[in-house]
Design a protein around this motif. Structure first.
Motif, PDB file in Angstrom:
ATOM      1  N   GLY A  31       3.532  -1.715  16.847  1.00 50.16           N
ATOM      2  CA  GLY A  31       4.227  -2.011  15.635  1.00 50.16           C
ATOM      3  C   GLY A  31       3.623  -1.657  14.373  1.00 50.16           C
ATOM      4  O   GLY A  31       4.441  -0.966  13.455  1.00 50.16           O
ATOM      5  N   GLY A  32       2.300  -1.570  14.522  1.00 51.46           N
ATOM      6  CA  GLY A  32       1.630  -0.764  13.272  1.00 51.46           C
ATOM      7  C   GLY A  32       2.055   0.488  13.249  1.00 51.46           C
ATOM      8  O   GLY A  32       1.896   1.226  12.201  1.00 51.46           O
ATOM      9  N   LEU A  33       1.971   1.159  14.394  1.00 53.60           N
ATOM     10  CA  LEU A  33       2.415   2.723  14.299  1.00 53.60           C
ATOM     11  C   LEU A  33       3.406   3.022  13.800  1.00 53.60           C
ATOM     12  O   LEU A  33       3.731   4.039  13.130  1.00 53.60           O
ATOM     13  N   THR A  34       4.448   2.199  14.460  1.00 55.35           N
ATOM     14  CA  THR A  34       5.961   2.369  13.603  1.00 55.35           C
ATOM     15  C   THR A  34       6.089   2.454  12.134  1.00 55.35           C
ATOM     16  O   THR A  34       6.378   3.088  11.353  1.00 55.35           O
ATOM     17  N   LEU A  35       5.282   1.100  11.821  1.00 55.07           N
ATOM     18  CA  LEU A  35       5.324   0.992  10.307  1.00 55.07           C
ATOM     19  C   LEU A  35       4.685   1.927   9.451  1.00 55.07           C
ATOM     20  O   LEU A  35       5.075   2.517   8.436  1.00 55.07           O
ATOM     21  N   ILE A  95       6.401   5.113   8.449  1.00 54.00           N
ATOM     22  CA  ILE A  95       7.410   5.024   7.641  1.00 54.00           C
ATOM     23  C   ILE A  95       6.635   4.707   6.067  1.00 54.00           C
ATOM     24  O   ILE A  95       6.926   5.395   5.029  1.00 54.00           O
ATOM     25  N   VAL A  96       6.127   3.573   6.092  1.00 49.09           N
ATOM     26  CA  VAL A  96       5.519   3.039   4.605  1.00 49.09           C
ATOM     27  C   VAL A  96       4.313   3.946   4.056  1.00 49.09           C
ATOM     28  O   VAL A  96       4.112   3.985   2.820  1.00 49.09           O
ATOM     29  N   LEU A  97       3.783   4.644   5.099  1.00 48.93           N
ATOM     30  CA  LEU A  97       2.618   5.305   4.352  1.00 48.93           C
ATOM     31  C   LEU A  97       3.162   6.787   3.974  1.00 48.93           C
ATOM     32  O   LEU A  97       2.110   7.606   3.430  1.00 48.93           O
ATOM     33  N   LEU A  98       4.381   7.024   4.252  1.00 48.40           N
ATOM     34  CA  LEU A  98       5.011   8.572   3.660  1.00 48.40           C
ATOM     35  C   LEU A  98       4.344   8.744   2.316  1.00 48.40           C
ATOM     36  O   LEU A  98       4.074   9.836   1.901  1.00 48.40           O
ATOM     37  N   ILE A 158      -5.644  12.617   6.525  1.00 49.12           N
ATOM     38  CA  ILE A 158      -6.118  12.453   8.091  1.00 49.12           C
ATOM     39  C   ILE A 158      -7.377  11.901   8.067  1.00 49.12           C
ATOM     40  O   ILE A 158      -7.744  10.936   8.712  1.00 49.12           O
ATOM     41  N   TYR A 159      -8.230  12.559   7.139  1.00 43.97           N
ATOM     42  CA  TYR A 159      -9.597  12.112   7.327  1.00 43.97           C
ATOM     43  C   TYR A 159      -9.653  10.514   6.760  1.00 43.97           C
ATOM     44  O   TYR A 159     -10.288   9.852   7.400  1.00 43.97           O
ATOM     45  N   LEU A 160      -8.909  10.323   5.679  1.00 44.45           N
ATOM     46  CA  LEU A 160      -8.987   8.902   5.321  1.00 44.45           C
ATOM     47  C   LEU A 160      -8.536   7.861   6.236  1.00 44.45           C
ATOM     48  O   LEU A 160      -9.104   6.897   6.470  1.00 44.45           O
ATOM     49  N   TYR A 161      -7.456   8.153   6.977  1.00 41.11           N
ATOM     50  CA  TYR A 161      -6.893   7.280   8.043  1.00 41.11           C
ATOM     51  C   TYR A 161      -7.908   7.262   9.404  1.00 41.11           C
ATOM     52  O   TYR A 161      -7.948   6.156   9.762  1.00 41.11           O
ATOM     53  N   GLY A 162      -8.438   8.460   9.563  1.00 38.42           N
ATOM     54  CA  GLY A 162      -9.508   8.584  10.800  1.00 38.42           C
ATOM     55  C   GLY A 162     -10.646   7.496  10.578  1.00 38.42           C
ATOM     56  O   GLY A 162     -11.030   7.087  11.262  1.00 38.42           O
ATOM     57  N   LEU A 163     -11.016   7.420   9.192  1.00 39.60           N
ATOM     58  CA  LEU A 163     -12.182   6.781   8.814  1.00 39.60           C
ATOM     59  C   LEU A 163     -11.833   5.222   8.954  1.00 39.60           C
ATOM     60  O   LEU A 163     -12.732   4.175   9.403  1.00 39.60           O
ATOM     61  N   GLY A 214      -3.222   0.766  14.598  1.00 37.92           N
ATOM     62  CA  GLY A 214      -1.963   1.423  14.734  1.00 37.92           C
ATOM     63  C   GLY A 214      -1.445   2.034  13.531  1.00 37.92           C
ATOM     64  O   GLY A 214      -0.805   3.030  13.366  1.00 37.92           O
ATOM     65  N   LEU A 215      -1.462   1.109  12.552  1.00 34.56           N
ATOM     66  CA  LEU A 215      -0.905   1.380  11.115  1.00 34.56           C
ATOM     67  C   LEU A 215      -1.552   2.746  10.759  1.00 34.56           C
ATOM     68  O   LEU A 215      -0.525   3.724  10.238  1.00 34.56           O
ATOM     69  N   VAL A 216      -2.685   2.847  10.740  1.00 32.40           N
ATOM     70  CA  VAL A 216      -3.400   4.127  10.052  1.00 32.40           C
ATOM     71  C   VAL A 216      -3.174   5.374  11.081  1.00 32.40           C
ATOM     72  O   VAL A 216      -3.375   6.456  10.605  1.00 32.40           O
ATOM     73  N   MET A 217      -3.323   5.235  12.385  1.00 36.18           N
ATOM     74  CA  MET A 217      -2.803   6.188  13.203  1.00 36.18           C
ATOM     75  C   MET A 217      -1.474   6.626  13.343  1.00 36.18           C
ATOM     76  O   MET A 217      -1.278   7.793  13.645  1.00 36.18           O
ATOM     77  N   GLY A 218      -0.572   5.799  13.067  1.00 35.63           N
ATOM     78  CA  GLY A 218       0.807   6.233  13.015  1.00 35.63           C
ATOM     79  C   GLY A 218       1.214   7.433  12.660  1.00 35.63           C
ATOM     80  O   GLY A 218       1.849   8.516  13.049  1.00 35.63           O
ATOM     81  N   PRO A 219       0.792   7.903  11.227  1.00 34.59           N
ATOM     82  CA  PRO A 219       1.236   9.166  10.518  1.00 34.59           C
ATOM     83  C   PRO A 219       0.686  10.486  11.184  1.00 34.59           C
ATOM     84  O   PRO A 219       0.965  11.385  10.855  1.00 34.59           O
ATOM     85  N   LEU A 220      -0.546  10.182  11.876  1.00 30.79           N
ATOM     86  CA  LEU A 220      -1.311  11.490  12.159  1.00 30.79           C
ATOM     87  C   LEU A 220      -0.473  12.183  13.201  1.00 30.79           C
ATOM     88  O   LEU A 220      -0.654  13.535  13.021  1.00 30.79           O
TER      89      LEU A 220
END
Length: 396
Positions: free
Chosen positions: A267-271, A274-277, A289-294, A319-325
């Motif tokens: 669910g976090g991956l899906t969100l 979209i919301v982090l675009l 990507i570095y920000l989300y990875g950390l 899941g939320l921060v890995m989603g956009p990768l």
């Protein structure tokens, strides 16, 4: 209108891919109980699924070069106008529905992997080739993957508590059948250039040396760097989605409802897709990507704090921060590779980026205990950031 129909159809294809990847985690304890196998043997489902994906990646390059996008996915020369990838999944899910002997169940994973790899490559390659707002559209398509992976654990958790647990794959079979029909109606065996022309996009045609696409692809270092990055990413994603249920039940004392934690991750991956675009665009896809990875590495709280609820919240955030990768990497491939090699390259990258890491996790869990899940995941996240540093940022 045609562009929207094409996008919705590809979203359904990626929904199916997400459904497949999100189904297994809650079923693992049931499969262990039914087949009397330990973690390492269960991990063979990941390994042989990966072998199927790698085979599908190779097949995709060859078929795309010869038949083009539409005919690879649905062409009249391949499986009588039915989508070749989706048709293979129909075979796989049919085998798994009957709860066959474990070796046959594993064989079905191979067949399923081939089908998934072909469809994933075609869908991502097509969206990456779009000239109008491809970043957002890739986010939507990958969000559909996340939606499938979100819904699947909710359903498979219920089936895992039933005697006829394998009937979960009957639902999968229905989703796959619809996917085959949708693809056949929309593409009608046309190649990618024809599909793009239908929505008013000019195409540059094929590039030089059309008869040696595979040789060109494997000679590009950027392909292998990006493949390694996604190899680790997909490994981490499937490890969390596939093993977090066993971890929460075995280490944190969760019950059968722990399967919903896997749904929270997806669910976090899906969100996130979209919301982090807007954040992706503002910070820049290369840097974000570095920000989300950390932030994902900060999931150490799951490992260090013995809390079921805290762990579930942390899994959702990861899941939320890995989603956009993943969609960012696919968009990056569309920008740096020659146009005539985009679909083949993405297919090869996606095939290489298969889930061997979950097998390693299973082997470690079998030998030293499932509690070692989190150190493995954190190490892989750190490795992923190092690999992104060496992925070229400019068109080759």
């Amino acid at each position: 209108m045609h562009a929207r129909i094409q996008l919705v159809t590809l979203c359904w294809t990626l929904f199916l891919a997400g459904w497949n990847d999100g189904s297994l985690g809650p079923l693992i304890p049931k499969i262990q109980e039914v087949y009397h196998v330990h973690y390492m043997i269960i991990s063979l489902l990941f390994v042989f699924g990966s072998i199927g994906c790698l085979g599908g990646a190779l097949v995709n390059v060859l078929l795309t070069q010869r038949y083009g996008f539409g005919k690879t996915s649905l062409g009249h020369r391949i499986l009588l106008k039915f989508d070749s990838g989706s048709s293979l999944q129909i075979v796989a899910y049919t085998l798994q529905t009957v709860g066959p002997p474990f070796p046959v169940f594993v064989l079905a994973s191979v067949i399923n992997g081939v089908g998934l790899a072909i469809q994933d490559a075609q869908a991502n390659g097509y969206v990456a080739s779009l000239s109008e707002d491809s970043e957002a559209k890739m986010g939507y398509v990958q969000a559909a993957y996340g939606a499938g992976a979100l819904v699947a654990p909710l359903v498979s958790t219920q089936f895992a508590q039933l005697r006829h647990w394998s009937f979960h794959y009957l639902v999968s079979l229905g989703i796959t059948a619809l996917n085959t029909i949708f693809l056949a109606l929309v593409s009608r065996a046309r190649n990618q250039d024809d599909c793009l022309a239908q929505i008013g996009q000019e195409t540059g045609g094929k590039g030089p040396s059309e008869e040696s696409h595979f040789r060109q692809i494997i000679s590009i270092k950027a392909v292998h760097f990006l493949a390694l990055f996604l190899f680790v990413y997909v490994g981490v994603e499937v490890t969390i989605g596939g093993w977090i249920v066993s971890y929460m039940r075995g280490v944190r004392g969760g019950g059968p409802s722990a399967g919903y934690i896997s749904a929270g991750f997806f669910g976090g991956l899906t969100l996130g897709r979209i919301v982090l675009l807007p954040i992706n665009k503002k910070v820049g896809e290369r840097r974000v990507i570095y920000l989300y990875g950390l932030i994902a590495i900060a999931q150490l709280v799951i490992w260090l704090v013995p809390s079921l609820v805290g762990g579930a919240i942390s899994v959702f955030i990861v899941g939320l921060v890995m989603g956009p990768l993943y969609p960012i990497a696919m968009n990056h491939a569309g920008r740096v590779f020659p146009p005539w090699l985009v679909t083949g390259s993405i297919g090869w990258i996606a095939g290489i980026a298969t889930a061997i890491i979950p097998f390693v996790t299973g082997a470690i869990a079998s030998k030293t205990g499932i509690e070692n899940l989190e150190p493995v995941v954190v190490a892989m996240l750190a490795m992923m950031l190092v690999l992104w540093k060496v992925v070229p940022g400019r068109q080759i």
